[in-house]
Design a protein around this motif. Sequence first.
Motif, PDB file in Angstrom:
ATOM      1  N   ASN A  61       0.634  -1.290   0.000  1.00 29.54           N
ATOM      2  CA  ASN A  61      -0.173  -0.002   0.081  1.00 29.54           C
ATOM      3  C   ASN A  61       0.645   1.194  -0.044  1.00 29.54           C
ATOM      4  OD1 ASN A  61      -2.442  -1.323  -0.172  1.00 29.54           O
ATOM      5  ND2 ASN A  61      -2.387  -1.663   2.400  1.00 29.54           N
ATOM      6  N   LEU A  62       2.021   1.197  -0.676  1.00 33.05           N
ATOM      7  CA  LEU A  62       2.966   2.187  -0.779  1.00 33.05           C
ATOM      8  C   LEU A  62       2.461   3.243  -1.967  1.00 33.05           C
ATOM      9  CD1 LEU A  62       6.091   0.709  -0.001  1.00 33.05           C
ATOM     10  CD2 LEU A  62       4.959   2.142   1.411  1.00 33.05           C
ATOM     11  N   THR A  63       2.181   4.534  -1.939  1.00 34.82           N
ATOM     12  CA  THR A  63       1.406   5.236  -2.844  1.00 34.82           C
ATOM     13  C   THR A  63       2.336   6.054  -3.605  1.00 34.82           C
ATOM     14  OG1 THR A  63       1.041   6.965  -1.229  1.00 34.82           O
ATOM     15  CG2 THR A  63      -0.537   5.343  -1.259  1.00 34.82           C
ATOM     16  N   SER A  64       3.460   5.953  -3.611  1.00 41.54           N
ATOM     17  CA  SER A  64       4.427   6.528  -4.617  1.00 41.54           C
ATOM     18  C   SER A  64       3.901   6.420  -6.053  1.00 41.54           C
ATOM     19  CB  SER A  64       6.001   6.100  -4.538  1.00 41.54           C
ATOM     20  OG  SER A  64       6.446   6.296  -3.268  1.00 41.54           O
ATOM     21  N   LYS A  65       3.881   7.607  -6.931  1.00 40.24           N
ATOM     22  CA  LYS A  65       3.614   7.433  -8.395  1.00 40.24           C
ATOM     23  C   LYS A  65       4.873   6.787  -8.825  1.00 40.24           C
ATOM     24  CE  LYS A  65      -0.291   9.735  -8.047  1.00 40.24           C
ATOM     25  NZ  LYS A  65      -1.545   9.025  -7.604  1.00 40.24           N
ATOM     26  N   VAL A  66       4.760   6.008  -9.834  1.00 41.84           N
ATOM     27  CA  VAL A  66       5.644   5.418 -10.394  1.00 41.84           C
ATOM     28  C   VAL A  66       5.947   5.516 -11.699  1.00 41.84           C
ATOM     29  CG1 VAL A  66       7.054   3.096 -10.754  1.00 41.84           C
ATOM     30  CG2 VAL A  66       5.473   3.410  -8.580  1.00 41.84           C
ATOM     31  N   ILE A  67       7.101   5.950 -12.382  1.00 35.75           N
ATOM     32  CA  ILE A  67       7.412   6.105 -13.774  1.00 35.75           C
ATOM     33  C   ILE A  67       8.493   5.060 -13.928  1.00 35.75           C
ATOM     34  CG2 ILE A  67       8.493   7.623 -15.398  1.00 35.75           C
ATOM     35  CD1 ILE A  67       7.864   9.872 -13.894  1.00 35.75           C
ATOM     36  N   ILE A  68       8.112   4.195 -14.791  1.00 35.98           N
ATOM     37  CA  ILE A  68       9.232   2.999 -15.228  1.00 35.98           C
ATOM     38  C   ILE A  68       9.787   3.309 -16.572  1.00 35.98           C
ATOM     39  CG2 ILE A  68       9.107   0.784 -16.002  1.00 35.98           C
ATOM     40  CD1 ILE A  68       7.876   0.375 -13.452  1.00 35.98           C
ATOM     41  N   ILE A  69      11.032   3.134 -16.570  1.00 32.65           N
ATOM     42  CA  ILE A  69      11.772   3.473 -17.759  1.00 32.65           C
ATOM     43  C   ILE A  69      12.344   1.846 -18.156  1.00 32.65           C
ATOM     44  CG2 ILE A  69      14.217   4.393 -18.245  1.00 32.65           C
ATOM     45  CD1 ILE A  69      13.876   6.279 -16.144  1.00 32.65           C
ATOM     46  N   SER A  70      12.394   1.885 -19.666  1.00 32.16           N
ATOM     47  CA  SER A  70      12.596   0.564 -20.100  1.00 32.16           C
ATOM     48  C   SER A  70      13.403   0.912 -21.458  1.00 32.16           C
ATOM     49  CB  SER A  70      11.445  -0.267 -20.139  1.00 32.16           C
ATOM     50  OG  SER A  70      11.741  -1.436 -21.024  1.00 32.16           O
ATOM     51  N   GLY A  71      14.250  -0.030 -21.691  1.00 31.31           N
ATOM     52  CA  GLY A  71      14.772  -0.277 -22.992  1.00 31.31           C
ATOM     53  C   GLY A  71      14.102  -1.109 -24.155  1.00 31.31           C
ATOM     54  N   TYR A  72      12.830  -1.801 -23.354  1.00 35.56           N
ATOM     55  CA  TYR A  72      12.105  -2.595 -24.125  1.00 35.56           C
ATOM     56  C   TYR A  72      10.928  -1.883 -24.768  1.00 35.56           C
ATOM     57  CZ  TYR A  72      14.361  -6.208 -21.603  1.00 35.56           C
ATOM     58  OH  TYR A  72      15.383  -7.011 -20.947  1.00 35.56           O
ATOM     59  N   GLY A  73      11.013  -1.857 -26.113  1.00 35.22           N
ATOM     60  CA  GLY A  73       9.776  -0.869 -26.708  1.00 35.22           C
ATOM     61  C   GLY A  73       8.642  -1.729 -26.979  1.00 35.22           C
ATOM     62  N   GLU A  74       8.416  -3.214 -26.429  1.00 33.74           N
ATOM     63  CA  GLU A  74       7.440  -3.926 -26.697  1.00 33.74           C
ATOM     64  C   GLU A  74       6.107  -3.418 -25.595  1.00 33.74           C
ATOM     65  OE1 GLU A  74       7.940  -8.082 -25.619  1.00 33.74           O
ATOM     66  OE2 GLU A  74      10.030  -7.945 -26.433  1.00 33.74           O
ATOM     67  N   PHE A  75       5.076  -3.318 -26.382  1.00 33.79           N
ATOM     68  CA  PHE A  75       3.825  -2.750 -26.003  1.00 33.79           C
ATOM     69  C   PHE A  75       3.620  -3.560 -24.629  1.00 33.79           C
ATOM     70  CE2 PHE A  75      -1.029  -2.655 -25.601  1.00 33.79           C
ATOM     71  CZ  PHE A  75      -0.966  -1.293 -25.231  1.00 33.79           C
ATOM     72  N   SER A  76       3.874  -4.791 -24.424  1.00 36.83           N
ATOM     73  CA  SER A  76       3.220  -5.618 -23.505  1.00 36.83           C
ATOM     74  C   SER A  76       3.952  -5.035 -22.097  1.00 36.83           C
ATOM     75  CB  SER A  76       3.494  -7.227 -23.707  1.00 36.83           C
ATOM     76  OG  SER A  76       4.948  -7.261 -23.706  1.00 36.83           O
ATOM     77  N   TYR A  77       5.082  -4.803 -22.100  1.00 41.89           N
ATOM     78  CA  TYR A  77       5.757  -4.391 -21.136  1.00 41.89           C
ATOM     79  C   TYR A  77       5.150  -3.033 -20.444  1.00 41.89           C
ATOM     80  CZ  TYR A  77       9.783  -7.467 -20.879  1.00 41.89           C
ATOM     81  OH  TYR A  77      10.490  -8.368 -20.833  1.00 41.89           O
ATOM     82  N   ALA A  78       5.014  -2.010 -21.266  1.00 45.47           N
ATOM     83  CA  ALA A  78       3.993  -0.828 -21.045  1.00 45.47           C
ATOM     84  C   ALA A  78       2.871  -1.054 -20.506  1.00 45.47           C
ATOM     85  CB  ALA A  78       4.094   0.264 -22.152  1.00 45.47           C
ATOM     86  N   GLN A  79       2.114  -2.070 -21.100  1.00 44.17           N
ATOM     87  CA  GLN A  79       0.644  -2.236 -20.754  1.00 44.17           C
ATOM     88  C   GLN A  79       0.605  -2.872 -19.392  1.00 44.17           C
ATOM     89  OE1 GLN A  79      -1.259  -5.369 -23.175  1.00 44.17           O
ATOM     90  NE2 GLN A  79      -3.249  -4.408 -22.953  1.00 44.17           N
ATOM     91  N   LYS A  80       1.492  -3.700 -19.126  1.00 46.11           N
ATOM     92  CA  LYS A  80       1.462  -4.561 -17.772  1.00 46.11           C
ATOM     93  C   LYS A  80       1.923  -3.459 -16.723  1.00 46.11           C
ATOM     94  CE  LYS A  80       2.961  -8.332 -15.467  1.00 46.11           C
ATOM     95  NZ  LYS A  80       2.902  -9.685 -15.365  1.00 46.11           N
ATOM     96  N   ALA A  81       2.790  -2.468 -16.986  1.00 49.16           N
ATOM     97  CA  ALA A  81       3.200  -1.694 -15.944  1.00 49.16           C
ATOM     98  C   ALA A  81       1.962  -0.735 -15.609  1.00 49.16           C
ATOM     99  CB  ALA A  81       4.358  -0.860 -16.698  1.00 49.16           C
ATOM    100  N   LEU A  82       1.431  -0.360 -16.676  1.00 45.15           N
ATOM    101  CA  LEU A  82       0.083   0.693 -16.262  1.00 45.15           C
ATOM    102  C   LEU A  82      -0.936  -0.156 -15.641  1.00 45.15           C
ATOM    103  CD1 LEU A  82       0.287   2.563 -19.824  1.00 45.15           C
ATOM    104  CD2 LEU A  82       0.957   3.264 -17.446  1.00 45.15           C
ATOM    105  N   GLN A  83      -1.088  -1.513 -16.244  1.00 41.52           N
ATOM    106  CA  GLN A  83      -2.314  -2.036 -15.267  1.00 41.52           C
ATOM    107  C   GLN A  83      -1.869  -2.574 -13.931  1.00 41.52           C
ATOM    108  OE1 GLN A  83      -2.283  -5.819 -17.851  1.00 41.52           O
ATOM    109  NE2 GLN A  83      -3.709  -4.983 -19.343  1.00 41.52           N
ATOM    110  N   MET A  84      -0.492  -2.438 -13.679  1.00 38.32           N
ATOM    111  CA  MET A  84      -0.291  -2.470 -12.216  1.00 38.32           C
ATOM    112  C   MET A  84      -0.076  -1.266 -11.510  1.00 38.32           C
ATOM    113  SD  MET A  84       2.988  -5.291 -12.678  1.00 38.32           S
ATOM    114  CE  MET A  84       3.372  -5.671 -11.206  1.00 38.32           C
ATOM    115  N   GLY A  85      -0.471  -0.225 -12.016  1.00 41.92           N
ATOM    116  CA  GLY A  85      -0.553   1.209 -11.589  1.00 41.92           C
ATOM    117  C   GLY A  85       0.593   2.022 -11.686  1.00 41.92           C
TER     118      GLY A  85
END
Length: 170
Positions: A61-85
Amino acid sequence: LESLSATLPWMQYGCEVAGSAQNAIDGMRLVEKICPDILITDIRMPEMDGLAMLAELRKKNLTSKVIIISGYGEFSYAQKALQMGAFDFVLKPLDNRVLEAVLTNLLKILEEEKIQAASRQKQEYALRCKFIGDVATGCLKDKAELAQRAEKYRIPLDTFSLILLDSRSN
């Protein structure tokens, strides 16, 4: 990590770099200790990846807003990160203008949340005061409603509060 903290004008955005870590385990400890408003993390780190770290943050329940940085351009990584909050997903190599745009957007949202929280606190304070006034003046006599409102406003009924006023001059 070092270049990220050095290349962006964090103070210009009203941000302070409160800490940095070389892996997700140390990062989790730091987040738990500092409770930052914003966490910028790589998706690929030693010991635990950024998505697992994000899952762990949410589990605790930690409420920090998270920005994920990735070298992977695959949409599935971005989609999963956004689905996870995650707030957003930024691709490497980092373009400071892109990161600054994401940061600006996030800061606007954080400011709106801060204003809303202050408004809720003011409203709750006013309602608590009204409740106490209703009790003190005898306007609220129904014990069930009294108990329900006391619980709602987190006012314990099983303890007594006391204020001492001393009008004597010293």
